[in-house]
Structures are given as structure tokens and as C-alpha cells.
Design an enzyme around this catalytic site. Structure first.
Site, mmCIF file in Angstrom:
data_model
loop_
_atom_site.group_PDB
_atom_site.id
_atom_site.type_symbol
_atom_site.label_atom_id
_atom_site.label_comp_id
_atom_site.label_asym_id
_atom_site.label_seq_id
_atom_site.Cartn_x
_atom_site.Cartn_y
_atom_site.Cartn_z
ATOM 1 N N HIS A 157 32.479 7.430 -95.014
ATOM 2 C CA HIS A 157 32.701 8.235 -96.218
ATOM 3 C C HIS A 157 34.179 8.572 -96.418
ATOM 4 C CE1 HIS A 157 32.028 10.424 -92.580
ATOM 5 N NE2 HIS A 157 32.807 11.375 -93.037
ATOM 6 N N ASP A 185 25.091 4.406 -95.226
ATOM 7 C CA ASP A 185 24.150 4.978 -94.257
ATOM 8 C C ASP A 185 23.813 6.445 -94.535
ATOM 9 O OD1 ASP A 185 26.605 5.935 -93.481
ATOM 10 O OD2 ASP A 185 26.456 5.283 -91.383
ATOM 11 N N GLU A 234 22.422 16.724 -90.081
ATOM 12 C CA GLU A 234 22.737 17.580 -91.229
ATOM 13 C C GLU A 234 23.795 16.943 -92.140
ATOM 14 O OE1 GLU A 234 26.005 18.754 -91.310
ATOM 15 O OE2 GLU A 234 26.251 17.695 -89.386
ATOM 16 N N LYS A 243 21.537 5.156 -89.288
ATOM 17 C CA LYS A 243 20.945 5.921 -90.373
ATOM 18 C C LYS A 243 20.973 5.052 -91.629
ATOM 19 C CE LYS A 243 25.287 8.376 -90.847
ATOM 20 N NZ LYS A 243 26.036 9.125 -89.844
HETATM 21 C C1 G1P Z 1 30.434 13.110 -88.803
HETATM 22 C C2 G1P Z 1 29.108 13.829 -88.885
HETATM 23 C C3 G1P Z 1 28.132 13.214 -87.915
HETATM 24 C C4 G1P Z 1 27.997 11.718 -88.210
HETATM 25 C C5 G1P Z 1 29.369 11.058 -88.194
HETATM 26 C C6 G1P Z 1 29.307 9.604 -88.619
HETATM 27 O O1 G1P Z 1 30.967 13.216 -87.513
HETATM 28 O O2 G1P Z 1 29.256 15.207 -88.612
HETATM 29 O O3 G1P Z 1 26.882 13.863 -88.016
HETATM 30 O O4 G1P Z 1 27.167 11.101 -87.265
HETATM 31 O O5 G1P Z 1 30.240 11.749 -89.108
HETATM 32 O O6 G1P Z 1 28.824 9.452 -89.919
HETATM 33 P P1 G1P Z 1 32.122 14.279 -87.147
HETATM 34 O O7 G1P Z 1 33.241 14.070 -88.116
HETATM 35 O O8 G1P Z 1 31.490 15.640 -87.357
HETATM 36 O O9 G1P Z 1 32.448 14.007 -85.712
HETATM 37 ZN ZN ZN Z 2 28.572 6.229 -93.484
#
Ligand code: G1P
Ligand code: ZN
Length: 558
Positions: free
Chosen positions: A128, A295, A378, A390
Site C-alpha cells: 500500500h 491483498d 486489523e 491475505k
Molecule cells: C502492516 C500491518 C500488518 C500487515 C503488514 C503487511 O505492518 O500493520 O498487519 O501484515 O503491514 O501488509 P506494519 O507496518 O504495522 O509492520
Molecule cells: Zn498489500
């Protein structure tokens, strides 16, 4: 093995293998989800090659085997794919399956790895995070079960990056990846595959496409925002062509290298176009969005937001309505900061609900061992044992299948769910772009403060029940992961969790997760930020967020 696509072209390249001398780069340590850095970092000579060679050096037994390669279409995706093909050939892979135009969503890559029994796969994405020449890039290795490499593999890769002295690459012209086909690169076969076909075929097996089609025939309306990211082509084929959603239901459906300048994260802040579309009286009945690599998912009803934690719980409670899950669920799994809404459903179903650290890789063993069927985080991630990632579009189709069966609005389904199981008010507050040192000081101070927090201590109406730094012992391989988030739980079931993001590429992001539980249905209509207001104040009191960061509010609230 049957193929679902035709491969009309056959060409042969006879490249020369080269060993290139190199020296290690610092900091090639995979984070929550692969190695993510600014594009400019990956563009340094040998940087990408070092990391890819380190992946190969950490693996055993791939000679002659199949590798899957593809990415989310962001800037640099095509260039990197060419390098990986040349390196895979020089390192002795027998076959590479690569998505047409170097595209594969993360869930589709997982499908392809599993379906074609590949040795593993390399997914090019920073999920993202924004793209473009000034944006982010990422490289992630997935193992033969189709899921992200577990920590022991990523640690081995990291060790190799620290010692690397040379990498192997073939010297050849770039391969045209724009046409489906088969190309011989020395002894390695490159198959350019339709990125959508295998994925769409799997979705047809899991869900009742006939029922969902009938739902659309009855006039049901949907808006799916692909955010100019990878899901566009998948959503067009599956939602519009196969499921019969009206043409135009998929918006921003053309993948762009910079995601149209946007931030392809499906949440209330970054998918605000979709939120606005769903807020009118004549709005579509269902709204959904997915992220850069496909995902993640966000689910909206007309003027109604479904939190990802609630979405997981609703999917679990209604899984018996969906063909693939009608015979029951083995168990559920959620990341620790995800709300406990799914736990209530698991209890009612008489199945286990596992609590794992943040990151999809922790679900892999539970899924492989048949201990969990549905998983969620979440952070807008939901998935099942159909793959080992996912899966954004899967969650959307799952919801459509439930809507087709129940013939109720999204809002009614969720409100009935709360009435039955209670409502978990939930919110995550992100403080992005904090200087790394400030973030570390804040967390160090929090550890000190935690030492003084006592069971029975009161913060207004909240009485401390426990506080710890979450650590997890994998129930399958018994590996232990420590330092997975500072959490304080209160006697009334509310919780606050603090952790630093492991996916950023430069400054730090503090994530504060807030949750409270409410059984009284007369309170279920409250806005989550209002219901959580006193916990938000307690979080600041305990962590000194304002004091350390100088910020009086988070940059993103989900
Ligand atoms: C973040 C999300 C986590 C997800 C990951 C990859 O990680 O919080 O749940 O699995 O992106 O999409 P974080 O930046 O918190 O380590
Ligand atoms: Zn992603």
C-alpha cells in the site's frame, strides 16, 4: 498438470552466464513483509542483485525447479523482473512462471505457486506504500506453500546479504513480457502467463458464482475501487465479466506505475473517493477497495464502514453459507492487535482462535497444519486456507456470497452480528513520519512506564488487568517471536497496544491500537472515536505521545 492458458510463442535465447563481483549493502533486512526501500535505493548498482542472489543463496535444492515472479505494476516492476529472470537462469532454476507484463497480485502469486507446485516465488511490491520514481519498492520471497517466507528464512537471507561477494546473472537482451508465451532462456524455460486466469478459476471453485450473479441480476449495486493498482484487471474479469456486476462497477481499474499519484491503501483516509461515493442516499449498496498489490480489502455498506476486525468475525459467523466453508471451520486466527470480535465467534462455533504477531507470515504454519481456516488482521487483511497470503478480492466475493444468501444490507448484517456477540469498538491511530530516534525514545520510555504499571491500578474507569510485551510461541514449530507489541489490558476487556511499524522505508510510524467491548445494544450506535475517547486519553497518558512527537493528533485514523 493442466494449463488454463495457451502459450503460442516459442523463442530461444542462448545467454552467457556471468559471475559479478560485489560487496554487501547494509540494511538488507526483510521487514514485516519483505525488503522495502525507496526506488532510488533499489536503483543503486548491484543493490537488487545482491538481495536476489542472497535469496537464492539461502535456499537449497531449487536446481531445475520452478520460480514464480510478478509484481503489483508499480514503477521499476518491469526492470526488476528482467533482472530476476536473468539471475534465475544463471542460478539454475528450470522454469519461471511470470505474469504477463510482469504483473501478479500478491494473492494471485500465491495461487500460482501452489497450483503449479513451484519451489517458491518472488513478489515485487511495496503493498500500500506510494509508488513512482520517488515512491517505494519491495521484494518479497514466498515459499512453496505460497506464503511469505517465515522468519528463519528471512533471517538466513539477511545473513547472506551481509556476506555476499558475487552474484550470477546471464547476459541477454530483455524478454518481451507483453505476450503470453514460452521462451527458452538458456536451460531455463520462461512461461508468460495470464495473471488473472488461475486466480479467477480458484474463486469460481470457492464461491457460489451463480447466486452472486442472480444478486446482480436483481439490481444489486456495487462500487469497487481498485485505486489504480493491481486489482483492476482481476476485478473487471471477476466482478463485471463473470459475476455480472454492471459495467463501470470497478473504478480506477487501470493499474498505473504511480497509482495515479495516490496512496493505494484501502482505508477511510486514503480511499476517501470511495467513502464519498458510498455516503449518498442513492449510493451503491456495497463498496469495496483493495491496495497496491491486491491483498488488502476495505468493506463498506451504504453510509456504513465495516472494521476489518468485524469483517473477519462476520465472515467466520457466516462461513457456512459459502460453498468452500460450508462444512465448518477448523479454527480462526487473528493478529494480536486485531480486535477480539472473532474470538466470540470461535467460542460460539466451538473452535480455537489463535492470536499471532503482526504479519501474515505467522498464519502460514497454522494454515498448513490445518489448525486455522480463516485469518485476519486489523490492517484490512483477511484470508483463508485457499492460499497463504491475505486476499482482497476473495474477501469482497465472500461478502457478496453472504449478501446474496442473506438478502440484507451490509449494515443490518453487522448490527445483527453485534446484537448477538457484542460490539468491539476499535480504532488504530497512526503517527506517521516520526523521526526514528524520537520513536525509539518513546518506546524505551514506554517500557520503563510498563515496569511500574500494576494490576489493579486505575485509569478512570479502566482497571489494569495485565501489561506485557507480546511474545508468541508458534504452536506448530515452537519458534518464539518476541517484542511484538506493548499491550495493556483492562478488566473491562478494553486494550491499548503500542508498536512501531515494520514496513516503512524511512521515518518511523507509531501505531496505537484501541479496543473496548460493549454488550449493551443501546450503545452500539456510538461512533468508535467517541466510544474510545477515554482510552485514547489513557494511551497518551501512558506513552506521552504528545510530549515525544509534538503531535496532538494522529496522521491516519482507521
Ligand atoms: C502492516 C500491518 C500488518 C500487515 C503488514 C503487511 O505492518 O500493520 O498487519 O501484515 O503491514 O501488509 P506494519 O507496518 O504495522 O509492520
Ligand atoms: Zn498489500
Amino acid at each position: 498438470m493442466s494449463k488454463t492458458y495457451s502459450l503460442p510463442i516459442k523463442k530461444t535465447f542462448n545467454p552467457i552466464r556471468t559471475q559479478m563481483k560485489t560487496t554487501p549493502f547494509e540494511g538488507q533486512k526483510p521487514g514485516t513483509s519483505g525488503l522495502r526501500k525507496k526506488v532510488s535505493v533499489f536503483q543503486q548498482p548491484h543493490y537488487l542483485e545482491n538481495f536476489v542472489q542472497s535469496i537464492f543463496d539461502s535456499l537449497d535444492g531449487f536446481q531445475g525447479k520452478t520460480l514464480v515472479v510478478g509484481g503489483d505494476g508499480r514503477y521499476y516492476n518491469k526492470t526488476v523482473t528482467q533482472t530476476i529472470l536473468k539471475m534465475a537462469a544463471a542460478n539454475g532454476f528450470g522454469r519461471v512462471l511470470v505474469g504477463q507484463n510482469a504483473l501478479l497480485s500478491t494473492p494471485a502469486a500465491s495461487v500460482v505457486i501452489r497450483k503449479h507446485q513451484a519451489f517458491g516465488g518472488i513478489i515485487l511490491s511495496a503493498s500500500h506504500n506510494p509508488g513512482g520514481p520517488n515512491g517505494d519498492f519491495g521484494v518479497k520471497y514466498n515459499i512453496s506453500n505460497g506464503g511469505p517466507a517465515p522468519e528463519k528464512v528471512t533471517e538466513a537471507i539477511y545473513e547472506c546479504t551481509k556476506k555476499i561477494t558475487e552474484y550470477r546473472i546471464t547476459e541477454t537482451a530483455d524478454i518481451d513480457l507483453s505476450q503470453l508465451g514460452e521462451i527458452q532462456l538458456g536451460e531455463m524455460k520462461v512461461e508468460i502467463i495470464d495473471p488473472v486466469a488461475d486466480y479467477a478459476a480458484l474463486m469460481e471453485q470457492l464461491f457460489d458464482f451463480y447466486k452472486i450473479n442472480a444478486l446482480f441480476q436483481s439490481g444489486f449495486t456495487l462500487c469497487f475501487d481498485a485505486m489504480h493498482a493491481i486489482t483492476g484487471p482481476y476485478a473487471r474479469v471477476i466482478l463485471e465479466e463473470k459475476l455480472g456486476a454492471p459495467a463501470g462497477s470497478v473504478i480506477n481499474g487501470v493499474p498505473l506505475e504511480d497509482f495515479g499519484g495516490g496512496h493505494p491503501d484501502p482505508n477511510l483516509t486514503y480511499a476517501d473517493d470511495l467513502v464519498n461515493i458510498l455516503s449518498g442516499n442513492e449510493a451503491p449498496q456495497f463498496g469495496a477497495a483493495s491496495d497496491g498489490d491486491g491483498d488488502r480489502n476495505m468493506i463498506l455498506g451504504r453510509r456504513f464502514f465495516v472494521t476489518p476486525s468485524d469483517s473477519l468475525a462476520v465472515l467466520a459467523a457466516n462461513a457456512h453459507l459459502v460453498p468452500a466453508y460450508k462444512d465448518g471451520l477448523a479454527g480462526l486466527a487473528r493478529s494480536m492487535p486485531t480486535s477480539a470480535a472473532a474470538d466470540h465467534v470461535a467460542k460460539a462455533l466451538g473452535i480455537a482462535c489463535f492470536e499471532t504477531p503482526t504479519g501474515w507470515k505467522f498464519f502460514g504454519n497454522l494454515l498448513d497444519a490445518g489448525k486455522a481456516t480463516l485469518c485476519g488482521e486489523e490492517s484490512f487483511g483477511t484470508g483463508s486456507n485457499h492460499i497463504r497470503e491475505k486476499d482482497g478480492l476473495w474477501a469482497v466475493i465472500f461478502w457478496l456470497n453472504i449478501l446474496a444468501e442473506r438478502q440484507q444490507s451490509v449494515e443490518n448484517i453487522v448490527r445483527e452480528h453485534w446484537a448477538q456477540y457484542g460490539r468491539h469498538f476499535y480504532s488504530r491511530h497512526d503517527y506517521e513520519g516520526i523521526e526514528a530516534k524520537v520513536a525509539q525514545d518513546l518506546m524505551d520510555n514506554l517500557s520503563q512506564t510498563f515496569n511500574f504499571l500494576r494490576k489493579g491500578q486505575s485509569f478512570g474507569t479502566h482497571v489494569v488487568e495485565y501489561r506485557d510485551n507480546f511474545s508468541y510461541t508458534d504452536p506448530v514449530d515452537h519458534s518464539i517471536s518476541t517484542n511484538q507489541g506493548m499491550r495493556v489490558g483492562f478488566e473491562d476487556g478494553s486494550r491499548i497496544i503500542f508498536r512501531l511499524s515494520g514496513t516503512g522505508t524511512d521515518a518511523a510510524t507509531l501505531r496505537v491500537y484501541l479496543e473496548s467491548f460493549e454488550e449493551d445494544t443501546t450503545q452500539h450506535g456510538l461512533d468508535a472515536q467517541d466510544a474510545l475517547a477515554d482510552l485514547i486519553a489513557v494511551a497518551d497518558l501512558i506513552a506521552g505521545i504528545k510530549k515525544y512527537t509534538g503531535r496532538d493528533k494522529p496522521s491516519v485514523i482507521t
